[in-house]
Scaffold this motif. Structure first.
Motif, PDB file in Angstrom:
ATOM      1  N   GLN A  69       0.803  -0.968   0.132  1.00 19.16           N
ATOM      2  CA  GLN A  69      -0.046   0.036   0.026  1.00 19.16           C
ATOM      3  C   GLN A  69       0.794   1.302   0.003  1.00 19.16           C
ATOM      4  O   GLN A  69       0.438   2.248  -0.620  1.00 19.16           O
ATOM      5  CB  GLN A  69      -1.022  -0.250   1.191  1.00 19.16           C
ATOM      6  N   GLY A  70       1.948   1.338   0.926  1.00 16.46           N
ATOM      7  CA  GLY A  70       2.751   2.366   0.787  1.00 16.46           C
ATOM      8  C   GLY A  70       3.553   2.793  -0.554  1.00 16.46           C
ATOM      9  O   GLY A  70       3.831   3.949  -0.874  1.00 16.46           O
ATOM     10  N   LEU A  71       3.785   1.566  -1.145  1.00 12.38           N
ATOM     11  CA  LEU A  71       4.658   1.566  -2.483  1.00 12.38           C
ATOM     12  C   LEU A  71       3.412   2.422  -3.565  1.00 12.38           C
ATOM     13  O   LEU A  71       3.838   3.044  -4.295  1.00 12.38           O
ATOM     14  CB  LEU A  71       5.054   0.335  -2.821  1.00 12.38           C
ATOM     15  N   ARG A  72       2.355   1.507  -3.455  1.00  8.01           N
ATOM     16  CA  ARG A  72       1.406   2.252  -4.429  1.00  8.01           C
ATOM     17  C   ARG A  72       0.939   3.574  -4.258  1.00  8.01           C
ATOM     18  O   ARG A  72       0.730   4.414  -5.171  1.00  8.01           O
ATOM     19  CB  ARG A  72      -0.222   1.247  -4.166  1.00  8.01           C
ATOM     20  N   SER A  73       1.162   3.924  -2.995  1.00  8.19           N
ATOM     21  CA  SER A  73       0.563   5.501  -2.628  1.00  8.19           C
ATOM     22  C   SER A  73       1.654   6.359  -3.196  1.00  8.19           C
ATOM     23  O   SER A  73       1.455   7.603  -3.069  1.00  8.19           O
ATOM     24  CB  SER A  73       0.468   5.598  -1.189  1.00  8.19           C
ATOM     25  N   ARG A  74       3.191   5.897  -3.232  1.00  7.79           N
ATOM     26  CA  ARG A  74       3.980   6.573  -3.865  1.00  7.79           C
ATOM     27  C   ARG A  74       3.992   6.304  -5.366  1.00  7.79           C
ATOM     28  O   ARG A  74       5.126   7.019  -5.852  1.00  7.79           O
ATOM     29  CB  ARG A  74       5.325   6.151  -3.337  1.00  7.79           C
ATOM     30  N   GLY A  75       3.074   5.816  -6.057  1.00  4.76           N
ATOM     31  CA  GLY A  75       3.313   5.720  -7.541  1.00  4.76           C
ATOM     32  C   GLY A  75       4.230   4.515  -7.954  1.00  4.76           C
ATOM     33  O   GLY A  75       4.474   4.466  -9.304  1.00  4.76           O
ATOM     34  N   LEU A  76       4.557   3.684  -6.938  1.00  6.65           N
ATOM     35  CA  LEU A  76       5.345   2.693  -7.540  1.00  6.65           C
ATOM     36  C   LEU A  76       4.609   1.246  -7.702  1.00  6.65           C
ATOM     37  O   LEU A  76       4.107   0.833  -6.665  1.00  6.65           O
ATOM     38  CB  LEU A  76       6.445   2.226  -6.227  1.00  6.65           C
ATOM     39  N   ASN A  77       4.302   0.797  -8.695  1.00  3.28           N
ATOM     40  CA  ASN A  77       3.305  -0.291  -8.951  1.00  3.28           C
ATOM     41  C   ASN A  77       4.196  -1.322  -9.469  1.00  3.28           C
ATOM     42  O   ASN A  77       3.738  -2.122 -10.709  1.00  3.28           O
ATOM     43  CB  ASN A  77       2.368   0.290  -9.947  1.00  3.28           C
ATOM     44  N   LEU A  78       5.310  -1.916  -9.072  1.00  2.40           N
ATOM     45  CA  LEU A  78       6.082  -2.963  -9.411  1.00  2.40           C
ATOM     46  C   LEU A  78       5.417  -4.190  -9.317  1.00  2.40           C
ATOM     47  O   LEU A  78       4.528  -4.344  -8.064  1.00  2.40           O
ATOM     48  CB  LEU A  78       7.412  -3.019  -8.885  1.00  2.40           C
ATOM     49  N   PRO A  79       5.438  -5.210 -10.244  1.00  2.82           N
ATOM     50  CA  PRO A  79       4.805  -6.742  -9.561  1.00  2.82           C
ATOM     51  C   PRO A  79       5.272  -7.031  -8.464  1.00  2.82           C
ATOM     52  O   PRO A  79       6.362  -7.090  -8.064  1.00  2.82           O
ATOM     53  CB  PRO A  79       5.062  -7.369 -10.814  1.00  2.82           C
ATOM     54  N   ALA A  80       4.250  -7.528  -7.410  1.00  3.91           N
ATOM     55  CA  ALA A  80       4.535  -8.100  -6.182  1.00  3.91           C
ATOM     56  C   ALA A  80       3.877  -9.405  -5.954  1.00  3.91           C
ATOM     57  O   ALA A  80       2.842  -9.842  -6.456  1.00  3.91           O
ATOM     58  CB  ALA A  80       4.198  -7.234  -5.191  1.00  3.91           C
ATOM     59  N   ILE A  81       4.727 -10.369  -5.248  1.00  3.13           N
ATOM     60  CA  ILE A  81       4.334 -11.505  -4.719  1.00  3.13           C
ATOM     61  C   ILE A  81       4.352 -11.779  -3.280  1.00  3.13           C
ATOM     62  O   ILE A  81       5.446 -11.444  -2.818  1.00  3.13           O
ATOM     63  CB  ILE A  81       5.204 -12.746  -5.473  1.00  3.13           C
ATOM     64  N   LEU A  82       3.269 -11.992  -2.585  1.00  7.86           N
ATOM     65  CA  LEU A  82       3.382 -12.103  -1.118  1.00  7.86           C
ATOM     66  C   LEU A  82       3.573 -13.411  -0.761  1.00  7.86           C
ATOM     67  O   LEU A  82       3.059 -14.500  -1.154  1.00  7.86           O
ATOM     68  CB  LEU A  82       1.856 -11.524  -0.706  1.00  7.86           C
ATOM     69  N   ILE A  83       4.393 -13.677   0.114  1.00  5.97           N
ATOM     70  CA  ILE A  83       4.571 -15.046   0.847  1.00  5.97           C
ATOM     71  C   ILE A  83       4.331 -14.872   2.288  1.00  5.97           C
ATOM     72  O   ILE A  83       4.353 -14.115   2.839  1.00  5.97           O
ATOM     73  CB  ILE A  83       5.781 -15.512   0.483  1.00  5.97           C
ATOM     74  N   THR A  84       3.724 -16.259   2.546  1.00  7.99           N
ATOM     75  CA  THR A  84       2.979 -16.298   4.105  1.00  7.99           C
ATOM     76  C   THR A  84       3.116 -17.600   4.394  1.00  7.99           C
ATOM     77  O   THR A  84       2.830 -18.620   3.450  1.00  7.99           O
ATOM     78  CB  THR A  84       1.795 -15.648   3.937  1.00  7.99           C
ATOM     79  N   GLY A  85       3.078 -17.984   5.596  1.00  2.98           N
ATOM     80  CA  GLY A  85       2.926 -19.209   6.377  1.00  2.98           C
ATOM     81  C   GLY A  85       1.491 -19.770   6.541  1.00  2.98           C
ATOM     82  O   GLY A  85       1.364 -20.900   6.495  1.00  2.98           O
TER      83      GLY A  85
END
Length: 124
Positions: A69-85
């Motif tokens: 969300q912080g990246l998007r609010s700064r206009g950075l829309n790079l592809p992202a993959i979330l990893i979780t347990g």
């Protein structure tokens, strides 16, 4: 002249996870930079060069979705993959709303992460 390697930014508060992901992804020909927490991402010098972000969901201070969300609010829309347990449908929905292309559950078996990274990089 060789082609430039695809640069990936891995964000995880667990050093062993960070280093093992770096090792595995570099074996596949990717360039990997590391961040130890969500706050480091915003100031990392390689952020502007990254083609994909691999980010852990559960971290102290900022979780993976808050970082996205912080990246998007700064206009950075790079592809992202979330990893979780623990990938729940609610988490998948929140991650998608924040801009994550995929949510992968640990342990990451086989080529699931590499395949997701390649798909994310091709999509941008």
């Amino acid at each position: 002249m060789t082609a430039a390697k695809t640069m990936i930014l891995v964000v995880d508060d667990d050093e062993a996870v960070r280093e093992s992901l770096k090792f595995a992804l570099e074996l596949e020909g990717l360039e990997v930079n590391l961040c130890s927490d969500g706050e480091d991402v915003f100031l990392h010098p390689a952020l502007a060069l990254a083609k994909c972000l691999v980010i852990d969901f559960k971290m102290p201070e900022l979780d993976g979705i808050e970082v996205l969300q912080g990246l998007r609010s700064r206009g950075l829309n790079l592809p992202a993959i979330l990893i979780t347990g623990h990938a729940t449908s609610a988490l998948r929905q929140r991650a998608a709303s924040a801009g994550a292309l995929a949510v992968l559950q640990k342990p990451l078996i086989g080529t699931v992460l590499l395949d997701s990274i390649r798909q994310a990089v091709r999509a941008c």
